[in-house]
Design an enzyme around this catalytic site. Structure first.
Site, PDB file in Angstrom:
ATOM      1  N   THR A  27       0.820  -1.210   0.000  1.00 18.81           N
ATOM      2  CA  THR A  27       0.000   0.000   0.000  1.00 18.81           C
ATOM      3  C   THR A  27       0.849   1.253   0.000  1.00 18.81           C
ATOM      4  O   THR A  27       0.434   2.289  -0.523  1.00 18.81           O
ATOM      5  CB  THR A  27      -0.929  -0.021   1.237  1.00 18.81           C
ATOM      6  OG1 THR A  27      -1.730  -1.191   1.163  1.00 18.81           O
ATOM      7  CG2 THR A  27      -1.827   1.189   1.293  1.00 18.81           C
ATOM      8  N   TYR A  59      -8.279   0.054  -3.661  1.00 20.10           N
ATOM      9  CA  TYR A  59      -7.099   0.578  -4.347  1.00 20.10           C
ATOM     10  C   TYR A  59      -6.253  -0.584  -4.821  1.00 20.10           C
ATOM     11  O   TYR A  59      -6.527  -1.738  -4.505  1.00 20.10           O
ATOM     12  CB  TYR A  59      -6.278   1.478  -3.397  1.00 20.10           C
ATOM     13  CG  TYR A  59      -5.709   0.710  -2.230  1.00 20.10           C
ATOM     14  CD1 TYR A  59      -6.457   0.459  -1.091  1.00 20.10           C
ATOM     15  CD2 TYR A  59      -4.423   0.174  -2.292  1.00 20.10           C
ATOM     16  CE1 TYR A  59      -5.950  -0.289  -0.038  1.00 20.10           C
ATOM     17  CE2 TYR A  59      -3.899  -0.571  -1.242  1.00 20.10           C
ATOM     18  CZ  TYR A  59      -4.674  -0.798  -0.130  1.00 20.10           C
ATOM     19  OH  TYR A  59      -4.174  -1.542   0.899  1.00 20.10           O
ATOM     20  N   SER A 101       1.515  -7.667  -0.733  1.00 10.05           N
ATOM     21  CA  SER A 101       2.374  -8.618  -0.012  1.00 10.05           C
ATOM     22  C   SER A 101       1.704  -9.965   0.222  1.00 10.05           C
ATOM     23  O   SER A 101       2.342 -10.905   0.684  1.00 10.05           O
ATOM     24  CB  SER A 101       2.876  -8.020   1.302  1.00 10.05           C
ATOM     25  OG  SER A 101       1.842  -7.916   2.249  1.00 10.05           O
ATOM     26  N   THR A 107       1.665  -4.323   4.237  1.00  8.52           N
ATOM     27  CA  THR A 107       1.538  -4.552   5.677  1.00  8.52           C
ATOM     28  C   THR A 107       0.984  -5.944   6.017  1.00  8.52           C
ATOM     29  O   THR A 107       1.133  -6.406   7.144  1.00  8.52           O
ATOM     30  CB  THR A 107       0.619  -3.491   6.327  1.00  8.52           C
ATOM     31  OG1 THR A 107      -0.678  -3.572   5.734  1.00  8.52           O
ATOM     32  CG2 THR A 107       1.193  -2.105   6.159  1.00  8.52           C
ATOM     33  N   ASP A 108       0.356  -6.608   5.038  1.00  7.81           N
ATOM     34  CA  ASP A 108      -0.308  -7.885   5.372  1.00  7.81           C
ATOM     35  C   ASP A 108       0.675  -8.976   5.784  1.00  7.81           C
ATOM     36  O   ASP A 108       0.366  -9.794   6.654  1.00  7.81           O
ATOM     37  CB  ASP A 108      -1.145  -8.381   4.183  1.00  7.81           C
ATOM     38  CG  ASP A 108      -2.420  -7.574   4.001  1.00  7.81           C
ATOM     39  OD1 ASP A 108      -2.757  -6.785   4.909  1.00  7.81           O
ATOM     40  OD2 ASP A 108      -3.081  -7.730   2.959  1.00  7.81           O
ATOM     41  N   LYS A 160       0.314  -7.558  12.834  1.00  8.22           N
ATOM     42  CA  LYS A 160      -0.758  -6.673  12.364  1.00  8.22           C
ATOM     43  C   LYS A 160      -2.026  -7.070  13.096  1.00  8.22           C
ATOM     44  O   LYS A 160      -2.426  -8.236  13.072  1.00  8.22           O
ATOM     45  CB  LYS A 160      -0.935  -6.811  10.851  1.00  8.22           C
ATOM     46  CG  LYS A 160      -1.912  -5.798  10.265  1.00  8.22           C
ATOM     47  CD  LYS A 160      -1.965  -5.866   8.743  1.00  8.22           C
ATOM     48  CE  LYS A 160      -2.901  -4.795   8.201  1.00  8.22           C
ATOM     49  NZ  LYS A 160      -3.028  -4.838   6.736  1.00  8.22           N
ATOM     50  N   GLU A 217       3.091 -28.217  27.963  1.00  6.54           N
ATOM     51  CA  GLU A 217       2.231 -28.867  28.937  1.00  6.54           C
ATOM     52  C   GLU A 217       2.729 -30.303  29.103  1.00  6.54           C
ATOM     53  O   GLU A 217       3.445 -30.824  28.229  1.00  6.54           O
ATOM     54  CB  GLU A 217       0.770 -28.821  28.492  1.00  6.54           C
ATOM     55  CG  GLU A 217       0.508 -29.427  27.145  1.00  6.54           C
ATOM     56  CD  GLU A 217      -0.920 -29.197  26.669  1.00  6.54           C
ATOM     57  OE1 GLU A 217      -1.606 -28.332  27.217  1.00  6.54           O
ATOM     58  OE2 GLU A 217      -1.333 -29.900  25.733  1.00  6.54           O
TER      59      GLU A 217
END
Ligand code: DAS
Length: 335
Positions: free
Chosen positions: A23, A36, A69, A102-103, A175, A291
């Site tokens: 972006t 976009y 991305s 950003t993804d 994110k 665990e």
């Protein structure tokens, strides 16, 4: 502590900018449209816009890719890693900035964090709004990234991500929102510095001790799917996910890495055959500890890594030839 961008007498820093799209290089049909196209502006145009900010730094751009991305791939990672190493080895280069969507920026940042030396700053940066949108955050974030990449104190902290006036370590960043410019959070640590184009304040010691790469970068990343667990899941989901090519599985488990009994049994059978199984959490802030049953099941706990980062670490560990669950657990427990 606030620092001037450069001390008097210091030579102009020389930053290598590696562009991958996203972006930050995106464009919409109008300044107010929600939809976009990412990866539209080339590195030349982008740096011309940066130049209008008047920051005293020499920027050398290279277009690695121009994608959203979501299309990040091992081939592009290889190209990016090679370019980073070349920049790190160039005595004239002060630091590296990578522009990225950003993804998946957290995955690229973590992959580079595991495989690059950081004796020079390496900073990833993106934007939540495309370049011609009202309130474009890309130039602000980029100016902040320049502030970080030109700070000698940024070296040796591992790969960093700059978003929304904050600096995050690659290991912590995730994110957490689909909208707004404040879309990233750190876990278990929050941001490790606050930044503006003219001020940078670090908090605490770097997580990463030393500046060496932890793993050798490989182009041959093993097949490691993520099993996203949900209510009413049955064991046949495991059979559908795992193929002959599968070398390990990361479980995005419920809560602290939990799963239905039938799913656990199916995965334990695979672990008994030597397939590494890592339990992570599908929660945004999930810390998964070992665990007691993990010993019998031969499972590994992802600790504070989210599933997508736990997957990258498992790929690196398997590619390095480690298959023993205890040895793999040590990699998740370590830095
Ligand atoms: N288009 C998405 C990407 O490239 C989102 C973004 O960059 O913000 O990851």
């Amino acid at each position: 502590m606030h620092l001037a961008l450069f001390a008097p007498g210091m030579s102009t820093p020389n930053i290598t900018v590696l562009a991958t799209g996203g972006t930050i290089a995106g464009e919409a049909d109008s300044a107010t449209r929600h939809d976009y196209r990412p990866g539209q502006i080339g590195i030349g145009d982008f740096l011309a816009r940066v130049e209008t900010l008047g920051i005293d730094a020499q920027l050398t751009g290279k277009q690695i890719a121009n994608i959203g991305s979501e299309d990040m791939s091992p081939a592009i990672w290889t190209h990016l890693h090679t370019a980073c190493l070349a920049a790190m080895g160039d005595p004239d280069c002060t630091g590296v900035i990578i522009t990225h969507g950003t993804d998946t920026v957290e995955e690229t940042a973590f992959l580079l964090d595991l495989t690059l030396p950081t004796h020079k700053p390496v900073v990833l940066v993106g934007a939540m709004r495309p370049a011609n949108a009202v309130g474009y955050d890309g130039l602000r974030n980029f100016a902040n990234a320049m502030r970080v990449a030109t700070d000698p104190d940024a070296a040796g902290r591992g790969v960093l991500v700059v978003m929304g006036d904050r600096v995050f370590a690659a290991r912590d960043i995730r994110k957490s929102r689909t909208r707004g410019t404040d879309a990233f959070q750190g876990f278990p640590r929050g941001s490790i510095a606050l930044v503006t184009p003219s001020a940078l304040d670090w908090f605490g010691a770097p997580w990463r001790v030393g500046a060496d790469a932890r793993f050798t970068f490989t182009t041959d990343l093993p097949d490691v799917p993520i099993l996203f667990v949900h209510a009413a899941m049955t064991a046949d989901y495991v059979e559908r996910l795992v193929s002959d090519k599968t070398r390990g599985v990361v479980v995005a488990g419920l809560g602290e890495g939990n799963m239905p009994d039938a799913v656990r049994s199916a995965l334990a059978q695979l672990a008994a055959k030597g397939l590494p199984i890592v339990r992570a959490s599908r929660l945004d802030e999930g810390l998964v500890d070992r665990e007691p049953e993990d010993n019998a099941n031969k499972f590994i706990a992802a600790r504070a890594l989210n599933p997508q980062k736990a997957r990258i670490l498992l790929q690196m560990v398997i590619a390095a030839g480690t298959t023993d669950p205890a040895a793999i657990q040590a990699e998740y427990d370590g830095r």
